[in-house]
Write a protein that holds these residues in place. Structure first.
Motif, PDB file in Angstrom:
ATOM      1  N   ASP A  91       0.861  -1.175   0.000  1.00  0.00           N
ATOM      2  CA  ASP A  91       0.000   0.000   0.000  1.00  0.00           C
ATOM      3  C   ASP A  91       0.899   1.227   0.000  1.00  0.00           C
ATOM      4  OD1 ASP A  91      -2.123   1.748   0.189  1.00  0.00           O
ATOM      5  OD2 ASP A  91      -2.264   1.561   2.373  1.00  0.00           O
TER       6      ASP A  91
ATOM      7  N   ALA B   9     -10.218  -1.549  -3.375  1.00  0.00           N
ATOM      8  CA  ALA B   9      -9.026  -2.219  -2.821  1.00  0.00           C
ATOM      9  C   ALA B   9      -8.217  -1.228  -1.997  1.00  0.00           C
ATOM     10  CB  ALA B   9      -8.187  -2.807  -3.947  1.00  0.00           C
TER      11      ALA B   9
ATOM     12  N   ILE C  67      -2.578  -5.697  -0.506  1.00  0.00           N
ATOM     13  CA  ILE C  67      -3.409  -6.733  -1.117  1.00  0.00           C
ATOM     14  C   ILE C  67      -2.564  -7.986  -1.298  1.00  0.00           C
ATOM     15  CG2 ILE C  67      -4.758  -7.388  -3.163  1.00  0.00           C
ATOM     16  CD1 ILE C  67      -6.026  -5.101  -1.492  1.00  0.00           C
TER      17      ILE C  67
ATOM     18  N   ASN D 271      -7.926  -8.231   0.627  1.00  0.00           N
ATOM     19  CA  ASN D 271      -7.371  -7.179   1.473  1.00  0.00           C
ATOM     20  C   ASN D 271      -7.029  -7.729   2.864  1.00  0.00           C
ATOM     21  OD1 ASN D 271      -9.769  -7.282   2.976  1.00  0.00           O
ATOM     22  ND2 ASN D 271     -10.605  -5.419   2.056  1.00  0.00           N
TER      23      ASN D 271
END
Length: 151
Positions: free
Chosen positions: A38, A92, A96, A129
């Motif tokens: 992320d 999302a 992930i 997730n």
């Protein structure tokens, strides 16, 4: 089998995947797991993971599943992803995890490769997730052929 070498080789084989920051966390026969970090640079206009980053994670997970299934003969093969379809289910957010799995018996695929010199098969990928929610699903079809011996 040296799955760690396969994992490292897959991470380095495609510079774009390194740019995105994809990490292969698991490779075993017919299965691979890829982590998409992320990072702000990977987000889209609504602040979620960009669809192209999700697609890249799924494609790499499918390649890892292929590699894990054929690790002992991989240098003899010419693999190509010939089709891919992705379905987005949820926005999302966060890191992930993409898990690619070859459905069914890998031994049957290997037997077909031995008999015909070529095999096509799907790899199913779930992109999840941190809360365990599936944010996307992907199907990648691979065409794997034995390389002609060098003369």
């Amino acid at each position: 089998m040296d799955y760690e070498a396969i994992r490292g080789g897959l991470e380095l084989a495609i510079p774009y995947n390194m740019h995105v920051g994809l990490q292969i966390t698991e490779v075993r026969p017919g299965r691979a797991v890829v982590r998409l970090p992320d990072e702000a640079r990977l987000r889209n206009h609504v602040g979620s993971q960009h669809n192209s980053a999700l697609f890249s994670a799924g494609e790499l997970a499918s390649a890892g599943a292929f590699a894990g299934a054929f690790v002992d003969i991989i240098t003899e093969l010419r693999p190509l992803a010939i089709s891919a379809a992705i379905r987005y289910h949820e926005i999302a957010l966060g890191p992930i995890e993409a898990t690619g799995e070859i459905p069914g018996d890998v031994g049957v695929l290997r037997a077909q490769l031995d008999a015909d010199g070529q095999v096509q098969f799907p790899v199913e990928v779930a992109l999840v997730n941190g809360a365990g929610t599936t944010v996307a699903a992907m199907d990648v079809t691979w065409d794997v052929r034995r390389e002609a011996p060098a003369s």
